[in-house]
Design a protein around this motif. Structure first.
Motif, mmCIF file in Angstrom:
data_model
loop_
_atom_site.group_PDB
_atom_site.id
_atom_site.type_symbol
_atom_site.label_atom_id
_atom_site.label_comp_id
_atom_site.label_asym_id
_atom_site.label_seq_id
_atom_site.Cartn_x
_atom_site.Cartn_y
_atom_site.Cartn_z
ATOM 1 N N LEU A 1 51.129 41.447 37.815
ATOM 2 C CA LEU A 1 50.142 41.097 38.835
ATOM 3 C C LEU A 1 49.729 39.633 38.712
ATOM 4 O O LEU A 1 49.581 38.924 39.711
ATOM 5 N N LEU A 2 49.556 39.176 37.475
ATOM 6 C CA LEU A 2 49.218 37.764 37.259
ATOM 7 C C LEU A 2 50.325 36.854 37.782
ATOM 8 O O LEU A 2 50.061 35.848 38.449
ATOM 9 N N GLN A 3 51.563 37.223 37.472
ATOM 10 C CA GLN A 3 52.697 36.400 37.891
ATOM 11 C C GLN A 3 52.856 36.374 39.403
ATOM 12 O O GLN A 3 53.394 35.419 39.965
ATOM 13 N N SER A 4 52.355 37.419 40.076
ATOM 14 C CA SER A 4 52.427 37.463 41.541
ATOM 15 C C SER A 4 51.297 36.668 42.193
ATOM 16 O O SER A 4 51.232 36.568 43.419
ATOM 17 N N GLY A 5 50.414 36.135 41.361
ATOM 18 C CA GLY A 5 49.329 35.313 41.875
ATOM 19 C C GLY A 5 48.000 36.012 42.056
ATOM 20 O O GLY A 5 47.047 35.420 42.566
ATOM 21 N N LYS A 6 47.906 37.272 41.646
ATOM 22 C CA LYS A 6 46.652 38.007 41.807
ATOM 23 C C LYS A 6 45.657 37.641 40.710
ATOM 24 O O LYS A 6 46.030 37.401 39.566
ATOM 25 N N SER A 7 44.394 37.643 41.065
ATOM 26 C CA SER A 7 43.307 37.545 40.088
ATOM 27 C C SER A 7 42.859 38.973 39.798
ATOM 28 O O SER A 7 42.140 39.582 40.603
ATOM 29 N N ILE A 8 43.290 39.511 38.673
ATOM 30 C CA ILE A 8 43.180 40.958 38.450
ATOM 31 C C ILE A 8 41.745 41.433 38.280
ATOM 32 O O ILE A 8 41.466 42.624 38.434
ATOM 33 N N PHE A 9 40.814 40.533 37.972
ATOM 34 C CA PHE A 9 39.421 40.927 37.788
ATOM 35 C C PHE A 9 38.528 40.483 38.945
ATOM 36 O O PHE A 9 37.315 40.394 38.795
ATOM 37 N N GLU A 10 39.125 40.222 40.107
ATOM 38 C CA GLU A 10 38.337 39.688 41.225
ATOM 39 C C GLU A 10 38.581 40.485 42.504
ATOM 40 O O GLU A 10 39.378 40.087 43.364
ATOM 41 N N PRO A 11 37.882 41.623 42.668
ATOM 42 C CA PRO A 11 37.963 42.360 43.933
ATOM 43 C C PRO A 11 37.289 41.567 45.050
ATOM 44 O O PRO A 11 36.486 40.658 44.798
ATOM 45 N N ALA A 12 37.619 41.896 46.265
ATOM 46 C CA ALA A 12 37.009 41.219 47.411
ATOM 47 C C ALA A 12 35.501 41.447 47.433
ATOM 48 O O ALA A 12 35.001 42.480 46.975
ATOM 49 N N ASN A 13 34.784 40.468 47.965
ATOM 50 C CA ASN A 13 33.333 40.573 48.125
ATOM 51 C C ASN A 13 32.621 40.675 46.776
ATOM 52 O O ASN A 13 31.652 41.429 46.621
ATOM 53 N N LEU A 14 33.107 39.909 45.814
ATOM 54 C CA LEU A 14 32.562 39.928 44.454
ATOM 55 C C LEU A 14 31.588 38.773 44.264
ATOM 56 O O LEU A 14 31.868 37.639 44.652
ATOM 57 N N TYR A 15 30.452 39.068 43.621
ATOM 58 C CA TYR A 15 29.452 38.044 43.349
ATOM 59 C C TYR A 15 29.003 38.150 41.891
ATOM 60 O O TYR A 15 28.772 39.252 41.378
ATOM 61 N N PHE A 16 28.875 36.996 41.235
ATOM 62 C CA PHE A 16 28.383 36.946 39.868
ATOM 63 C C PHE A 16 26.960 36.399 39.866
ATOM 64 O O PHE A 16 26.672 35.396 40.538
ATOM 65 N N ILE A 17 26.086 37.025 39.111
ATOM 66 C CA ILE A 17 24.699 36.580 39.018
ATOM 67 C C ILE A 17 24.376 36.219 37.565
ATOM 68 O O ILE A 17 24.495 37.056 36.666
ATOM 69 N N ARG A 18 23.982 34.981 37.360
ATOM 70 C CA ARG A 18 23.566 34.526 36.035
ATOM 71 C C ARG A 18 22.045 34.426 35.917
ATOM 72 O O ARG A 18 21.472 34.728 34.877
ATOM 73 N N ASP A 19 21.404 33.978 37.000
ATOM 74 C CA ASP A 19 19.977 33.679 36.972
ATOM 75 C C ASP A 19 19.130 34.949 37.080
ATOM 76 O O ASP A 19 19.380 35.823 37.916
ATOM 77 N N ARG A 20 18.111 35.048 36.221
ATOM 78 C CA ARG A 20 17.240 36.224 36.202
ATOM 79 C C ARG A 20 16.483 36.401 37.529
ATOM 80 O O ARG A 20 16.342 37.522 38.029
#
Length: 380
Positions: A297-316
């Protein structure tokens, strides 16, 4: 004569620590923190049953808090020997021990202000300075190569699945061979390679957290899909308390697969855990630990840990802004055992609604909040 003393993970799941004593050497396998009920957590503060300064080396199986969480405390008590582990374990140990120090400081301050403690002046188990001292002792080693130890002993790490960097340890001491499994990963689980076969010695110390349980044959991603779809149909959201290391990455992998297959709606996925965000970045740095499917999957160019509509929150504060939102979404928040972290304020706001689902995807020790939720108590 070689002696092995079980100093944790005996009579309970957490607090993994073995003391191995040879004719003129002493080694520790893991140094984990006890979790669960107050009685078990109190054991983290008792004096070790050995002289810390006499330990010749520490060997770590993997970077979960119940296997490495007491290293900084041992450092404050005089530990100065090398601490050997895999390279990913060393990287992950840094973020998990730093996070542990922060959580302990916050917990001590809360209990001091609220006067909710058995101690007159609650203090954290260790400080960030202690964490930095313990981290300075780490010496990363490769897989399947001999690690030479004092007194003609040697060790070897072999991949065990479970999480990135997780390894079993073969220890050779005084002409005896001892195996320590660490936590054994399941076969055919995404991302990590299956556990490697090992050469057994005279003694095998193997974890048995799920030894008395038969796992469901239904694929986990199908169960996950069913829960998500049922919750979305009734207009609710899915709240997933998750371990930042291992479980969070597998969840992201499954959610990406399910969205790409059209098996679940493209609702927002929120990772509300700074440590899970850091851990995911570390996972990306060690593809040599991946299985063949993940590598393809990596070699095919996929970001294996990134589903669509993904958001990361760091700030409390950004995390708190999720509270009034009622639309369907998936919130993955730490920590996995519900004994601290941002999951607590999400539970406070989301548990009262019957539309929502709290999905427990990790082990819940007896006496913890997750344990009581599974028991169906009316309040926690």
């Amino acid at each position: 004569m070689v002696k092995v003393k079980f100093l944790g993970a005996a009579g309970t799941v957490t607090g993994s620590q073995f003391l191995v004593e040879g004719s003129n050497s002493r080694f520790l396998i893991d140094s984990g923190m006890f979790q669960g009920s107050r009685e078990w957590r109190a054991k983290n503060r008792i004096e070790p049953l050995f002289d810390v300064k006499t330990i010749d080396a520490v060997l770590l199986t993997h970077a979960h808090i119940d296997h490495i969480g007491l290293l900084p405390r041992l450092y404050t008590l005089g530990l100065q020997c090398p601490v050997y582990c895999s390279a990913p374990t060393a990287s992950l140990a840094e973020i998990i021990l730093q996070d542990s120090s922060i959580l302990q400081k916050e917990e001590a301050e809360f209990r001091r202000k609220s006067r909710r403690s058995r101690y007159e002046n609650p203090e954290p188990l260790y400080t960030m300075q202690d964490v930095q001292g313990a981290l300075s002792l780490l010496q990363p080693k490769g897989l399947d190569e001999d690690v030479l130890l004092p007194c003609n002993a040697k060790a070897r790490f072999s991949q065990m699945g479970h999480i990135l960097g997780a390894s079993s340890i073969l220890l050779e001491i005084d002409d005896r061979r001892l195996n320590f499994s660490g936590d054994v990963g399941r076969f055919a689980v995404p991302v990590m390679r299956d556990p490697s076969p090992v050469n057994f010695g005279k003694i095998l110390c193997i974890e048995a957290t799920y030894g008395g349980r038969t796992h469901a044959k239904e694929a986990p991603e199908k169960q996950l899909s069913a829960v998500i779809n049922e919750t979305v149909e009734r207009g609710g959201l899915i709240l997933i308390p998750s371990f930042a290391i291992g479980r969070a990455q597998v969840l992201l992998y499954y959610l990406r697969e399910l969205k790409e297959a059209g098996s679940i709606p493209n609702i927002p996925i929120i990772v509300d855990s700074p440590m899970a965000i850091e851990a995911t970045s570390i996972y990306k740095k060690f593809p040599e630990w991946y299985d063949e499917e993940a590598l393809k999957l990596l070699q095919s160019g996929k970001s294996i840990f990134e589903p669509a509509n993904l958001y990361f929150i760091r700030d409390r504060e950004e995390s708190k802004r999720l509270n009034p939102i009622q639309e369907s979404m998936i919130i993955i928040a730490g920590n996995g055992m519900l004994n601290g972290g941002r999951i607590l304020h999400h539970l406070f706001h989301r548990l009262p609604s019957p539309k929502n689902t709290v999905l427990l995807v990790g082990y819940q020790p007896e006496g913890g909040r997750g344990y009581w939720l599974k028991k169906g108590v009316p309040s926690i």
